[in-house]
Design a protein around this motif. Structure first.
Motif, short mmCIF file in Angstrom:
data_model
loop_
_atom_site.label_atom_id
_atom_site.label_comp_id
_atom_site.label_asym_id
_atom_site.label_seq_id
_atom_site.Cartn_x
_atom_site.Cartn_y
_atom_site.Cartn_z
N ASN A 234 42.20 58.49 45.52
CA ASN A 234 40.98 57.84 44.99
C ASN A 234 41.31 56.55 44.26
O ASN A 234 40.56 55.57 44.35
N LEU A 235 42.43 56.55 43.54
CA LEU A 235 42.84 55.32 42.85
C LEU A 235 43.16 54.21 43.85
O LEU A 235 42.80 53.05 43.64
N GLU A 236 43.83 54.59 44.93
CA GLU A 236 44.12 53.60 45.97
C GLU A 236 42.84 53.08 46.59
O GLU A 236 42.70 51.88 46.88
N ALA B 168 38.15 47.26 44.80
CA ALA B 168 38.18 46.16 43.83
C ALA B 168 38.66 44.87 44.50
O ALA B 168 38.12 43.78 44.24
N GLU B 169 39.65 44.99 45.39
CA GLU B 169 40.11 43.81 46.11
C GLU B 169 39.02 43.25 47.02
O GLU B 169 38.84 42.03 47.12
N GLU B 170 38.28 44.16 47.68
CA GLU B 170 37.18 43.71 48.54
C GLU B 170 36.08 43.03 47.73
O GLU B 170 35.52 42.02 48.16
N LEU C 35 34.69 39.26 48.05
CA LEU C 35 33.27 38.93 48.20
C LEU C 35 32.82 37.94 47.13
O LEU C 35 32.02 37.03 47.41
N GLU C 36 33.32 38.11 45.91
CA GLU C 36 32.97 37.16 44.85
C GLU C 36 33.45 35.75 45.18
O GLU C 36 32.74 34.77 44.94
#
Length: 208
Positions: free
Chosen positions: A133-135, A141-143, A147-148
């Motif tokens: 789940n952490l991975e 978070a990277e995605e 997107l940001e």
């Protein structure tokens, strides 16, 4: 690794374990058979020594190991009771109860061992799921960060797209003033100059 694999199916070390447990039972039994019955205190110590292979088997193989080791001890110890101690229930009650206790201890220790191993496996599975789940959260978070960045780039492009309109607006305002001033000048100019090429150029350029 599940409990079925651990306690039912033999692994590579099972033969070595059972060989060692069997040898230990045989040694204790030989000492029983070769020790005179008058030395009852030695027999008492040897009788308690049978718990060692029971505990070893239960810790290693669970309930199955505890019960099998207790049965193995019974096979070796029961003839000793029958042959050297007369085999009478009244006079050998403590020895028969001791045999029963081997099975009880083997079962209880094996049960406790299996429960502990099961809890350990549950903890390991939970830890693995938590790590997964952490991975997953890290990838999300990277995605989101990507997107940001894309959104910021889109915002910059939209600002660039609005720039020509803003420039046109800023340019159109002074052109309107120029046209207004030219109309005032033409209205006050002599009739010969009202249709001059000068005014035609001004009006033509400001109307574009």
């Amino acid at each position: 690794m599940d409990l079925k694999t651990t306690f039912v199916q033999p692994d590579k070390n099972s033969f070595i374990w059972w060989t060692g447990i069997t040898i230990l039972v045989v040694i204790i039994s030989i000492l029983h058979y070769t020790t005179p019955t008058m030395n009852w205190e030695y027999h008492l110590i040897l009788m308690q020594s049978y718990f060692i292979p029971v505990l070893l088997a239960a810790f290693r193989f669970g309930i199955r190991g505890g019960l099998i080791s207790a049965l193995l001890i019974t096979v070796f110890y029961l003839p000793h009771i029958m042959l050297q101690w007369g085999g009478f229930v009244e006079t050998n009650m403590i020895r028969f109860l001791q045999i029963l206790l081997f099975f009880v201890i083997g079962y209880m220790t094996g049960f406790k061992t299996e429960r502990e191993k099961e809890e350990k496996e549950k903890f390991q599975r939970s830890a693995s799921e938590l790590s997964a789940n952490l991975e997953k959260l890290k990838r999300q978070a990277e995605e989101i960060g990507l997107l940001e960045q894309q959104l910021r780039q889109v915002d910059r492009l939209s600002v660039i797209g609005e720039l020509p309109a803003n420039l046109a607006h800023e340019v159109r305002n002074p052109l309107g003033s120029i046209r207004g001033a030219a109309e005032i000048l033409r209205s006050e100019a002599p009739d010969a100059l009202k249709k001059s090429e000068f005014f035609q150029i001004i009006f033509g350029e400001t109307d574009r």
